[in-house]
Design a protein around this motif. Sequence first.
Motif, mmCIF file in Angstrom:
data_model
loop_
_atom_site.group_PDB
_atom_site.id
_atom_site.type_symbol
_atom_site.label_atom_id
_atom_site.label_comp_id
_atom_site.label_asym_id
_atom_site.label_seq_id
_atom_site.Cartn_x
_atom_site.Cartn_y
_atom_site.Cartn_z
ATOM 1 N N ARG A 1 17.961 41.442 -9.081
ATOM 2 C CA ARG A 1 18.533 41.628 -7.750
ATOM 3 C C ARG A 1 19.207 42.980 -7.554
ATOM 4 N NH1 ARG A 1 24.001 40.308 -7.972
ATOM 5 N NH2 ARG A 1 24.680 39.495 -9.991
ATOM 6 N N GLY B 1 18.022 45.671 -3.803
ATOM 7 C CA GLY B 1 19.411 45.363 -4.097
ATOM 8 C C GLY B 1 20.281 46.603 -4.243
ATOM 9 N N ASP C 1 12.491 41.984 1.881
ATOM 10 C CA ASP C 1 12.556 41.953 0.422
ATOM 11 C C ASP C 1 11.217 41.578 -0.200
ATOM 12 O OD1 ASP C 1 15.274 42.192 1.182
ATOM 13 O OD2 ASP C 1 15.891 41.212 -0.678
#
Length: 263
Positions: free
Chosen positions: A59, A109, A188
Motif C-alpha cells: 500500500r 500509496g 488504484d
Amino acid sequence: MTRSAVLHTTGDHVLSLTLNRPESLNALTPGQREEIIRLLAEASATAEVRAVVITGSGRGFCAGADLRGAGPAGERVTGDVARTLRTGAQRLITAVLDCEKPVIAAVNGTAAGLGAHLAFACDLVLAAESARFIEVFVRRGLVPDGGGAYLLPRLIGPQRAKELMFFGDALTAPDAERLGLVNRVVRDEELAETARAWAERLASGPTRALALAKQLVNASLDTDRTAAFAAEAAAQEINMTTADAREGVRSFVERRGAEFEGR
C-alpha cells in the motif's frame, strides 16, 4: 528463501522495478538503493530494455530512507553527512535522471521524503487515487535531501516548493496533478495496467531519440539559450545517424507508420 527487496522483470522491452518491503511502506535501505542504481545503469547499457517502470509493493510507493538501521546518533566527523548524501540519496536520484531510457513512476500509496523525490526524478509520473506525496523532512527537523530542493522548484516553482517543504503537509494525488507534479491520476486498480501501457508505448518508440530528448530537457533548466541551442544541434547530429531516424524519415516518405527498433 530470502525475499528480494527489489523485484525486477523484463518483458516486451520494459524493465519493471518493484520496491518490495511492504511492511515498512518500502522505506529504502542502502542495499535497495544500490540495487536500483545498478539496475538503472544496466538498463542504459542494455539494448533489450527500452523503458523502465518503478513502483512499490503493498500500500505504499516508498516512505523514504529507512533510518531504523542507522543506529543511534553519535559524534560525527565533519563531512560524514555530506559524504553519505553524495554517495547515497544523491546517487539514486542521479541514476534516475541520467538513465538513458525513459523512466515511469507508478505511485501507489505514500511517497514521502526520498520516496517522493524518487518519483519526481522520473520522466513521467502516474499516481493512483490513493497516492500521497509528503515532504516529510520538516516534521523531523531535517533539511530536504535527495535532490528535493533541486527538483521541486523546477517542477512547480520556488513558492510552491517552499510551501510543501516548510509545512510538510500530505499532498493528495489530484492536488499533485493540479500542481504539475503528476502527469495523470488513475484509479488504484488501473495503475499497473496504465503504467504498463505507457511503458510499452515508449518501448516501441525511437529509443535513442527519446534518450537525447530527455538529456536536452533535463539540461535546459540549468543552461542559457546559446548552450541549449548548441546541445540541440549536437543531439540532432547524433540522432540522424541512428537506424530509427532513417526509418522515421523513410516511413514519412512512404506514407506508413514507422517501425522503430531502438537503435
